[in-house]
Design a protein around this motif. Structure first.
Motif, short mmCIF file in Angstrom:
data_model
loop_
_atom_site.label_atom_id
_atom_site.label_comp_id
_atom_site.label_asym_id
_atom_site.label_seq_id
_atom_site.Cartn_x
_atom_site.Cartn_y
_atom_site.Cartn_z
N ALA A 1 0.89 -1.18 0.16
CA ALA A 1 -0.04 0.12 -0.08
C ALA A 1 0.82 1.35 -0.08
CB ALA A 1 -1.11 -0.13 1.15
N ALA A 2 1.90 1.27 0.72
CA ALA A 2 2.80 2.59 1.09
C ALA A 2 3.63 2.64 -0.44
CB ALA A 2 3.76 2.07 2.09
N VAL A 3 4.09 1.48 -1.06
CA VAL A 3 4.90 1.87 -2.15
C VAL A 3 3.89 2.44 -3.23
CG1 VAL A 3 6.00 0.52 -3.93
CG2 VAL A 3 6.61 0.03 -1.55
N GLU A 4 2.95 1.74 -3.29
CA GLU A 4 1.87 1.89 -4.53
C GLU A 4 1.47 3.27 -4.40
OE1 GLU A 4 2.72 0.16 -6.94
OE2 GLU A 4 2.12 -1.91 -6.71
N GLU A 5 1.18 3.96 -3.25
CA GLU A 5 0.93 5.11 -2.84
C GLU A 5 1.57 6.19 -3.44
OE1 GLU A 5 -1.81 8.35 -1.87
OE2 GLU A 5 -2.28 6.04 -1.74
N GLU A 6 3.01 5.98 -3.07
CA GLU A 6 3.98 6.81 -3.67
C GLU A 6 4.24 6.67 -5.30
OE1 GLU A 6 5.89 9.20 -2.42
OE2 GLU A 6 4.50 9.02 -0.55
N LEU B 1 5.32 2.57 9.72
CA LEU B 1 5.93 1.51 8.85
C LEU B 1 5.61 2.29 7.49
CD1 LEU B 1 7.03 -1.22 7.98
CD2 LEU B 1 4.72 -2.11 8.16
N SER B 2 4.26 2.58 7.40
CA SER B 2 3.76 3.33 5.91
C SER B 2 4.62 4.51 5.66
CB SER B 2 2.24 3.61 5.95
OG SER B 2 2.14 4.22 4.86
N GLY B 3 4.78 5.23 6.81
CA GLY B 3 5.59 6.62 6.50
C GLY B 3 6.94 6.47 6.16
N LEU B 4 7.70 5.53 6.81
CA LEU B 4 9.10 5.05 6.46
C LEU B 4 9.17 4.36 4.92
CD1 LEU B 4 10.43 3.71 9.95
CD2 LEU B 4 10.99 6.05 8.75
N ILE B 5 8.30 3.61 4.79
CA ILE B 5 8.56 2.96 3.38
C ILE B 5 7.85 4.08 2.37
CG2 ILE B 5 7.37 1.50 1.71
CD1 ILE B 5 6.91 -0.40 4.24
N ARG B 6 7.18 4.99 2.54
CA ARG B 6 6.96 6.10 1.59
C ARG B 6 8.04 7.18 1.52
NH1 ARG B 6 1.20 8.73 2.29
NH2 ARG B 6 1.89 9.45 0.02
N HIS C 1 -3.47 -2.05 -6.90
CA HIS C 1 -2.64 -2.95 -5.87
C HIS C 1 -2.53 -2.34 -4.58
CE1 HIS C 1 0.44 -4.24 -9.41
NE2 HIS C 1 -0.71 -4.90 -9.65
N ARG C 2 -2.57 -0.95 -4.70
CA ARG C 2 -2.94 -0.14 -3.36
C ARG C 2 -4.24 -0.64 -2.93
NH1 ARG C 2 -3.77 5.34 -4.51
NH2 ARG C 2 -5.79 4.51 -4.99
N ASP C 3 -5.35 -0.53 -3.42
CA ASP C 3 -6.50 -0.63 -3.01
C ASP C 3 -6.64 -2.37 -2.43
OD1 ASP C 3 -7.16 1.96 -3.69
OD2 ASP C 3 -8.29 1.43 -5.56
N ALA C 4 -6.09 -3.04 -3.25
CA ALA C 4 -6.14 -4.67 -2.89
C ALA C 4 -5.56 -4.53 -1.52
CB ALA C 4 -5.51 -5.56 -3.81
N ALA C 5 -4.27 -4.12 -1.26
CA ALA C 5 -3.75 -4.15 -0.41
C ALA C 5 -4.47 -3.63 0.91
CB ALA C 5 -2.31 -3.45 -0.41
N LEU C 6 -5.01 -2.66 0.89
CA LEU C 6 -5.70 -1.90 1.98
C LEU C 6 -6.87 -2.63 2.49
CD1 LEU C 6 -5.74 1.87 0.88
CD2 LEU C 6 -4.53 0.85 2.97
#
Length: 182
Positions: A106-111, A164-169, A146-151
């Motif tokens: 989710a984090a990767v795909e958001e970015e 976790l999400s913030g660090l990955i982003r 992908h992001r929506d599926a992960a969420l």
């Protein structure tokens, strides 16, 4: 006669950077999913979904590889590093559990969604590069799925999700900036 500079053409180096960083991102995504699947196996929660996403990312990478070859764009010199880092990120988040693996996605795909949207805005300013624009738009829609599926699969239930999400982003934004140039 004065020139209208309100709609500048993209410079070739700018297009090369776009292609280089997008290929590196798609490569990195394939490595993240390989790391996740190495830990989770093919029977873990969300494994089939992750395998499907990985296959789609391989297709994206292959199309960027072909575009790079056609246009003579060099890959990032950091590809070996991104290979290791992507795999480690995927494996590490999978070791934290299925929700953490989904949080990573989710984090990767958001970015990537944000990054691709910025590129599409820039390409729309010039009206150039219809092939690249169409490809980025197609891939952006896949990344959003992908992001929506992960969420939907519980990403936000991961331990310390906001951190976790913030660090990955943050890591993704840094990787994008570095891969554009190196």
């Amino acid at each position: 006669m004065s020139r209208d500079n309100s709609n500048p053409k993209p410079l070739r180096p700018e297009i090369e950077r776009m292609i280089r960083v997008d290929q590196a991102g798609e490569f990195g995504a394939t490595r993240i999913y390989k790391g996740q699947l190495a830990v989770m196996g093919n029977r873990g929660p969300h494994s089939a979904e992750i395998a499907g996403m990985a296959e789609q990312e391989e297709g994206h990478r292959a199309r960027f590889d072909a575009m790079m070859a056609e246009r003579g764009v060099r890959p990032t010199a950091l590809q070996p590093f991104w290979s290791i880092a992507g795999y480690a990120l995927g494996a590490g988040t999978a070791l934290l559990g299925p929700e953490a693996a989904m949080a990573c996605t989710a984090a990767v795909e958001e970015e990537i969604d944000r990054h691709y949207s910025q590129q599409l805005d820039r390409l729309a300013e010039t009206g150039d590069e219809p092939e690249l624009s169409a490809m980025i738009e197609e891939f952006r829609e896949d990344e959003r799925e992908h992001r929506d599926a992960a969420l939907a699969a519980g990403a936000e239930r991961a331990p310390a999700y906001p951190v976790l999400s913030g660090l990955i982003r943050l890591g993704c934004r840094a990787a994008i900036k570095i891969s554009e140039r190196v």
